[in-house]
Design a protein around this motif. Structure first.
Motif, PDB file in Angstrom:
ATOM      1  N   PHE A 236      45.234  11.845  37.351  1.00 19.77           N
ATOM      2  CA  PHE A 236      44.412  13.018  37.621  1.00 19.77           C
ATOM      3  C   PHE A 236      45.156  14.257  37.136  1.00 19.77           C
ATOM      4  CE2 PHE A 236      42.503  10.101  40.622  1.00 19.77           C
ATOM      5  CZ  PHE A 236      41.164  10.436  40.548  1.00 19.77           C
ATOM      6  N   VAL A 237      44.439  15.124  36.417  1.00 19.09           N
ATOM      7  CA  VAL A 237      45.023  16.379  35.943  1.00 19.09           C
ATOM      8  C   VAL A 237      44.176  17.543  36.435  1.00 19.09           C
ATOM      9  CG1 VAL A 237      46.107  15.346  33.918  1.00 19.09           C
ATOM     10  CG2 VAL A 237      43.792  16.228  33.740  1.00 19.09           C
ATOM     11  N   GLU A 238      44.812  18.696  36.648  1.00 19.91           N
ATOM     12  CA  GLU A 238      44.134  19.860  37.209  1.00 19.91           C
ATOM     13  C   GLU A 238      44.479  21.107  36.422  1.00 19.91           C
ATOM     14  OE1 GLU A 238      45.704  20.011  41.126  1.00 19.91           O
ATOM     15  OE2 GLU A 238      44.341  18.485  41.928  1.00 19.91           O
ATOM     16  N   GLY A 239      43.570  22.071  36.476  1.00 24.32           N
ATOM     17  CA  GLY A 239      43.847  23.410  35.997  1.00 24.32           C
ATOM     18  C   GLY A 239      44.281  24.258  37.174  1.00 24.32           C
ATOM     19  N   ARG A 240      45.508  24.735  37.162  1.00 25.18           N
ATOM     20  CA  ARG A 240      46.063  25.421  38.331  1.00 25.18           C
ATOM     21  C   ARG A 240      45.246  26.663  38.702  1.00 25.18           C
ATOM     22  NH1 ARG A 240      51.271  24.980  40.217  1.00 25.18           N
ATOM     23  NH2 ARG A 240      51.971  24.111  38.219  1.00 25.18           N
ATOM     24  N   ALA A 241      44.888  27.458  37.730  1.00 28.01           N
ATOM     25  CA  ALA A 241      44.195  28.706  38.022  1.00 28.01           C
ATOM     26  C   ALA A 241      42.693  28.505  38.228  1.00 28.01           C
ATOM     27  CB  ALA A 241      44.436  29.708  36.892  1.00 28.01           C
ATOM     28  N   SER A 242      42.096  27.627  37.442  1.00 28.18           N
ATOM     29  CA  SER A 242      40.640  27.489  37.456  1.00 28.18           C
ATOM     30  C   SER A 242      40.129  26.518  38.512  1.00 28.18           C
ATOM     31  CB  SER A 242      40.157  27.016  36.080  1.00 28.18           C
ATOM     32  OG  SER A 242      40.736  25.761  35.765  1.00 28.18           O
ATOM     33  N   GLY A 243      40.995  25.618  39.010  1.00 25.85           N
ATOM     34  CA  GLY A 243      40.552  24.639  39.988  1.00 25.85           C
ATOM     35  C   GLY A 243      39.799  23.464  39.407  1.00 25.85           C
ATOM     36  N   VAL A 244      39.832  23.288  38.089  1.00 28.16           N
ATOM     37  CA  VAL A 244      39.144  22.163  37.463  1.00 28.16           C
ATOM     38  C   VAL A 244      39.976  20.898  37.625  1.00 28.16           C
ATOM     39  CG1 VAL A 244      38.061  23.697  35.788  1.00 28.16           C
ATOM     40  CG2 VAL A 244      40.170  22.495  35.184  1.00 28.16           C
ATOM     41  N   ASP A 351      39.485  26.740  20.527  1.00 29.81           N
ATOM     42  CA  ASP A 351      40.338  26.908  21.708  1.00 29.81           C
ATOM     43  C   ASP A 351      41.393  25.798  21.728  1.00 29.81           C
ATOM     44  OD1 ASP A 351      38.730  28.988  22.448  1.00 29.81           O
ATOM     45  OD2 ASP A 351      37.696  27.915  24.055  1.00 29.81           O
ATOM     46  N   THR A 352      42.574  26.137  22.205  1.00 28.95           N
ATOM     47  CA  THR A 352      43.631  25.137  22.319  1.00 28.95           C
ATOM     48  C   THR A 352      43.757  24.666  23.764  1.00 28.95           C
ATOM     49  OG1 THR A 352      45.313  26.851  22.631  1.00 28.95           O
ATOM     50  CG2 THR A 352      44.928  26.061  20.377  1.00 28.95           C
ATOM     51  N   LEU A 353      44.027  23.368  23.917  1.00 29.08           N
ATOM     52  CA  LEU A 353      44.251  22.782  25.226  1.00 29.08           C
ATOM     53  C   LEU A 353      45.527  21.958  25.188  1.00 29.08           C
ATOM     54  CD1 LEU A 353      40.816  21.402  26.544  1.00 29.08           C
ATOM     55  CD2 LEU A 353      42.065  23.409  27.348  1.00 29.08           C
ATOM     56  N   ARG A 354      46.229  21.943  26.309  1.00 24.87           N
ATOM     57  CA  ARG A 354      47.409  21.091  26.467  1.00 24.87           C
ATOM     58  C   ARG A 354      47.291  20.397  27.811  1.00 24.87           C
ATOM     59  NH1 ARG A 354      52.365  22.330  28.965  1.00 24.87           N
ATOM     60  NH2 ARG A 354      54.008  20.826  28.482  1.00 24.87           N
ATOM     61  N   ILE A 355      47.389  19.070  27.808  1.00 24.89           N
ATOM     62  CA  ILE A 355      47.293  18.283  29.033  1.00 24.89           C
ATOM     63  C   ILE A 355      48.644  17.625  29.276  1.00 24.89           C
ATOM     64  CG2 ILE A 355      46.176  16.323  30.162  1.00 24.89           C
ATOM     65  CD1 ILE A 355      44.341  18.148  27.424  1.00 24.89           C
ATOM     66  N   ASP A 356      49.300  18.020  30.340  1.00 25.21           N
ATOM     67  CA  ASP A 356      50.601  17.472  30.720  1.00 25.21           C
ATOM     68  C   ASP A 356      50.347  16.328  31.695  1.00 25.21           C
ATOM     69  OD1 ASP A 356      53.090  16.931  31.949  1.00 25.21           O
ATOM     70  OD2 ASP A 356      53.795  18.946  31.477  1.00 25.21           O
ATOM     71  N   LEU A 357      50.567  15.093  31.244  1.00 26.96           N
ATOM     72  CA  LEU A 357      50.280  13.928  32.062  1.00 26.96           C
ATOM     73  C   LEU A 357      51.351  13.658  33.100  1.00 26.96           C
ATOM     74  CD1 LEU A 357      48.998  11.602  29.207  1.00 26.96           C
ATOM     75  CD2 LEU A 357      47.614  12.841  30.883  1.00 26.96           C
ATOM     76  N   LEU A 358      52.519  14.238  32.945  1.00 30.18           N
ATOM     77  CA  LEU A 358      53.581  14.080  33.933  1.00 30.18           C
ATOM     78  C   LEU A 358      53.368  15.022  35.112  1.00 30.18           C
ATOM     79  CD1 LEU A 358      56.764  13.685  31.687  1.00 30.18           C
ATOM     80  CD2 LEU A 358      55.462  11.903  32.855  1.00 30.18           C
ATOM     81  N   GLU A 359      53.058  16.267  34.816  1.00 34.50           N
ATOM     82  CA  GLU A 359      52.815  17.243  35.881  1.00 34.50           C
ATOM     83  C   GLU A 359      51.379  17.194  36.391  1.00 34.50           C
ATOM     84  OE1 GLU A 359      53.869  21.202  34.876  1.00 34.50           O
ATOM     85  OE2 GLU A 359      55.945  20.719  34.336  1.00 34.50           O
ATOM     86  N   GLY A 360      50.484  16.565  35.608  1.00 35.54           N
ATOM     87  CA  GLY A 360      49.079  16.535  36.006  1.00 35.54           C
ATOM     88  C   GLY A 360      48.407  17.875  35.857  1.00 35.54           C
TER      89      GLY A 360
END
Length: 405
Positions: A236-244, A351-360
């Motif tokens: 599970f991954v999340e957007g810290r600011a957006s809550g997604v 738009d650029t996206l980065r998904i960190d699978l270690l930090e989620g």
């Protein structure tokens, strides 16, 4: 002689087997036409229609069988509503096929037809007694171990909701990431050892729950050796600011995914783009496929076919369902979905996206103020009064089961 209703999608010999076991078979069919939409919408329709089919019959029990996860999940929800003695005749070609075994509804050693006749005569146990938090945890672990992906979690959550089990979405977020797949339905290992071998391999993590024929651990074989295979894992991954939030299905050792967005409004549009060719580093984002937008969680089958034809292992981000054959990273169930104003609907080409699978974590190169200033995604679905339209107006988020709200 107990009257056994037969709800089956694909297995044709069940009525004869019931009669051979001393019961009266009552075949119950489903109409051929279905509302257009995704797998969660299909599940809800199957559950409703099956319940209506059973309501006019004086039944003592139910025998269920289906291969497709949405059909089987719909039958299980119907069974919970009716709360008649029920047995599921196993069909094991998908990861969801292990769920009835883990819930105690499919006997591991007895014949299903004989079991349902015996259960109907004795009056139980009933699905409301068997489907509870411990058996659902077994089903969740077993499905993940069998390489089940996001669709497994959605249907299990809907079953848990129907059974009145609170907190199952939180259970998913804890148990699913810690249960890595070690086999799959199509492997030689699973063909040899089956559901019993897989459940036995879960060891002490498996709860000893009640089943239609006794206790689960009493019916298990000796645990076979695990296959020499490393399967997919769920993150599970999340957007810290957006809550997604999004659910990543990862095949391999990737720890990070980064790319430049290319946004599509449908499975078909994304598939056409793959056929024409995508630039290296492109991150396809497929919108409008979630519970309300799809409606009903659309699976990106055309997109996957196009990737297979092009021999690509493209990453994909969608608010629907990635097709479930992970070759790299697939990000599904992005919530809030585009059709309810989710951030995914504000993404644009480039738009650029980065998904960190270690930090989620999900991070974008677009500033928050710029995102907020963009026009939200608008669902193209027309207004109306049909089943699919009513569903789209009230559908719950995916990890709440994506059923009617």
């Amino acid at each position: 002689m107990p009257r056994i209703g037969v709800l089956s999608a694909g297995v044709t010999d069940l009525p004869d087997r019931i009669r051979g076991a001393g019961g009266e078979s009552v075949p119950l069919g489903l109409p051929s036409g279905r509302p257009i939409g995704g797998v969660a919408l299909a599940r809800e329709w199957v559950a409703d229609v099956a319940q209506i089919s059973c309501a006019s019959e004086d039944l003592d029990g139910l025998l269920l069988s289906a291969e497709e996860p949405e059909d089987l999940a719909g039958f299980l929800i119907c069974a919970l509503r009716l709360n008649l003695p029920v047995v599921v005749a196993p069909v094991g070609s998908t990861a969801f096929g292990v769920v009835p075994h883990a819930l105690g509804l499919s006997p591991l050693q007895a014949d299903a037809a004989e079991a349902v006749v015996a259960t109907a005569r004795s009056g139980g146990p009933r699905p409301g007694q068997l489907v509870e938090s411990f058996s659902l945890a077994n089903a969740l672990r077993a499905g993940c171990a069998l390489d089940g992906g996001p669709e497994l979690l959605v249907h299990l959550s809907a079953i848990a909701r129907e059974a009145g089990v609170a907190g199952f979405p939180q259970m998913i977020r804890v148990l699913a990431p810690e249960t890595q797949a070690f086999t799959a339905p199509a492997t030689a290992w699973y063909a040899k050892h089956g559901a019993g071998g897989l459940l036995a391999s879960l060891g002490e993590t498996l709860n000893d729950t009640r089943t239609v024929t006794g206790r689960l651990k009493e019916e298990l074989p000796e645990a076979p050796p695990e296959p020499d295979r490393t399967g997919s894992r769920l993150v599970f991954v999340e957007g810290r600011a957006s809550g997604v939030e999004a659910l990543c299905r990862v095949e391999g050792s990737e720890t990070e995914v980064a790319g430049t967005c290319r946004v599509f409004g449908s499975d078909e549009e994304a598939a056409r783009a793959v056929e024409k060719g995508l630039d290296e580093g492109t991150l396809p984002v497929v919108l409008g496929c979630g519970p309300r937008g799809g409606p009903g969680l659309v699976k990106l089958e055309l997109f996957r076919e196009a990737l297979d034809d092009a021999s690509l292992a493209e990453v994909v981000l969608t608010d629907g369902l990635a097709p479930g054959r992970a070759r790299g990273v697939e990000m599904s169930l992005f919530t809030p979905e585009a059709s309810t104003g989710g951030v995914i609907g504000l993404l644009r080409d480039g738009d650029t996206l980065r998904i960190d699978l270690l930090e989620g974590r999900i991070r974008t190169g677009v500033k928050a103020a710029e995102l907020e200033a963009r026009d939200p995604y608008e669902s193209p679905r027309p207004a109306g009064a049909g089943y699919a339209t009513r569903y789209a107006r009230s559908a719950l988020p995916a990890l709440d089961g994506a059923g009617f709200g």
